[in-house]
Scaffold this motif. Structure first.
Motif, mmCIF file in Angstrom:
data_model
loop_
_atom_site.group_PDB
_atom_site.id
_atom_site.type_symbol
_atom_site.label_atom_id
_atom_site.label_comp_id
_atom_site.label_asym_id
_atom_site.label_seq_id
_atom_site.Cartn_x
_atom_site.Cartn_y
_atom_site.Cartn_z
ATOM 1 N N MET A 95 0.846 -1.191 0.000
ATOM 2 C CA MET A 95 0.000 0.000 0.000
ATOM 3 C C MET A 95 0.882 1.241 0.000
ATOM 4 N N ILE A 96 0.599 2.163 -0.911
ATOM 5 C CA ILE A 96 1.327 3.421 -1.026
ATOM 6 C C ILE A 96 0.384 4.556 -0.628
ATOM 7 N N HIS A 97 0.838 5.385 0.307
ATOM 8 C CA HIS A 97 0.071 6.556 0.723
ATOM 9 C C HIS A 97 0.849 7.813 0.358
ATOM 10 N N VAL A 98 0.181 8.768 -0.267
ATOM 11 C CA VAL A 98 0.784 10.067 -0.570
ATOM 12 C C VAL A 98 0.515 10.995 0.608
ATOM 13 N N LEU A 99 1.583 11.517 1.210
ATOM 14 C CA LEU A 99 1.462 12.408 2.357
ATOM 15 C C LEU A 99 1.714 13.846 1.898
ATOM 16 N N ASP A 100 0.756 14.717 2.087
ATOM 17 C CA ASP A 100 0.910 16.131 1.734
ATOM 18 C C ASP A 100 1.579 16.839 2.915
ATOM 19 N N ALA A 160 3.680 18.688 10.058
ATOM 20 C CA ALA A 160 2.708 18.166 9.092
ATOM 21 C C ALA A 160 2.982 16.695 8.809
ATOM 22 N N MET A 161 4.250 16.323 8.758
ATOM 23 C CA MET A 161 4.615 14.911 8.585
ATOM 24 C C MET A 161 4.068 14.077 9.735
ATOM 25 N N GLN A 162 4.251 14.551 10.963
ATOM 26 C CA GLN A 162 3.746 13.809 12.123
ATOM 27 C C GLN A 162 2.240 13.592 12.029
ATOM 28 N N LYS A 163 1.516 14.639 11.659
ATOM 29 C CA LYS A 163 0.065 14.525 11.538
ATOM 30 C C LYS A 163 -0.323 13.551 10.426
ATOM 31 N N ALA A 164 0.389 13.628 9.297
ATOM 32 C CA ALA A 164 0.076 12.739 8.170
ATOM 33 C C ALA A 164 0.354 11.283 8.528
ATOM 34 N N LEU A 165 1.470 11.037 9.192
ATOM 35 C CA LEU A 165 1.758 9.672 9.640
ATOM 36 C C LEU A 165 0.699 9.192 10.630
ATOM 37 N N ARG A 178 -2.373 9.898 10.777
ATOM 38 C CA ARG A 178 -3.626 9.511 10.117
ATOM 39 C C ARG A 178 -3.579 8.073 9.609
ATOM 40 N N HIS A 179 -2.364 7.525 9.474
ATOM 41 C CA HIS A 179 -2.223 6.131 9.045
ATOM 42 C C HIS A 179 -1.775 5.223 10.190
ATOM 43 N N GLY A 180 -1.830 5.734 11.411
ATOM 44 C CA GLY A 180 -1.550 4.927 12.591
ATOM 45 C C GLY A 180 -0.083 4.831 12.974
#
Length: 294
Positions: A1-6, A40-45, A47-49
């Motif tokens: 699974m690939i997730h794009v993190l903004d 923002a990276m911390q928040k994006a990560l 969101r994926h646990g």
């Protein structure tokens, strides 16, 4: 699974991405982004646990701040950092890299990029061209793809390639444009690297700026055309005796007009400028033409 993190660079969406790949050995990150976007990276990560300490493998396409500036923060919690051999010395001791950038950005250095700290040498893993890296049930292949930077790697995973900057900048339905910062721009190398991308027969490219490309041949053809157009525009002005200071606002108007003519909205123009500042391409392409005649 690939997730794009903004990474929401400078509060602007779809300017800088990072890519989260879930493997049997835990999550892998491609591109750390700059340290200024670490929250923002911390928040994006999240969101994926995940949290940053869960990331034990970070693959960098190259060491420019927008792609690698926060790599040290992941190394602090034990991550291995994978990169081109030419970039390792600067990540182990980023003093010269940081000071060089600070001369360009001045007092904007910290708000744009944030801190950059040393990474222990034993956490920096370099890979040769076409060398494979297996992490859990996923195998990544390092494709050395200079042109934008001598130390550039595009990372291949199955039928996907994470292209860093070598496949250009394309935001939404806008055009693809070439990021041309100093000091390593080389049009001949860049076109050979685009040939490498085509030869791999991937089905999807993931651009750090920004997102997925599936119409690969037409995308690369458009990029080659725009790269030639920009390089020739700079060459004509430079050969006429125009200096960088005079050329920069004219080039900014030229590229902005191109974007608007192709239907890019005012917000879209801001996104493109955040991802690929026009003044950087003036400096990079002037340097390229000077090398050609020296």
């Amino acid at each position: 699974m690939i997730h794009v993190l903004d990474l929401e660079f400078q509060g602007i969406d779809h300017a800088i991405a990072s890519f989260l790949i879930e493997t049997s050995a835990g999550p892998v990150l491609i591109e750390s982004g700059p340290y200024s976007t670490f929250s923002a990276m911390q928040k994006a990560l999240g969101r994926h646990g995940y949290q940053p300490s869960d990331i034990q493998h970070v693959l960098l396409t190259h060491i420019h701040f927008d792609h690698a500036g926060a790599a040290w923060a992941f190394a602090k919690t034990g991550a291995k950092i994978y990169l081109h051999p030419f970039g390792a010395t600067h990540m182990e001791d980023p003093t010269r890299l940081y000071e060089s950038a600070a001369r360009i950005y001045g007092d904007q250095m910290d708000p744009l990029w944030g801190a950059m700290e040393k990474i222990p040498g034993d956490q920096l893993i370099t890979l040769g061209h076409c060398e494979a890296l297996t992490i859990g049930d996923h195998t990544f292949t390092a494709l050395h793809t200079p042109g934008h930077a001598q130390h550039h790697i595009a990372w291949e995973l199955d039928e996907v390639i994470f292209t860093g900057d070598v496949a250009g900048v394309k935001i939404g339905a806008g055009p693809v444009v070439p990021p041309c910062p100093p000091p390593d721009i080389n049009l001949e190398d860049w076109n050979r690297s685009l040939d490498i991308l085509l030869e791999r027969k991937a089905k999807t490219l993931y651009l750090t700026h920004y997102g997925q490309i599936t119409e690969i041949e037409s995308h690369i053809q458009e990029l080659r055309g725009m790269l030639t157009d920009w390089a020739n525009w700079i060459k004509i002005q430079w050969e006429s005796g125009m200096g960088a200071d005079e050329m920069t606002p004219l080039f900014s108007n030229y590229t902005g007009d191109q974007l608007r003519a192709l239907g890019v909205s005012p917000h879209g123009v801001r996104q493109y400028e955040a991802a690929n500042p026009s003044w950087m391409s003036v400096a990079g392409l002037i340097r390229y033409w000077k090398k050609k005649v020296s």
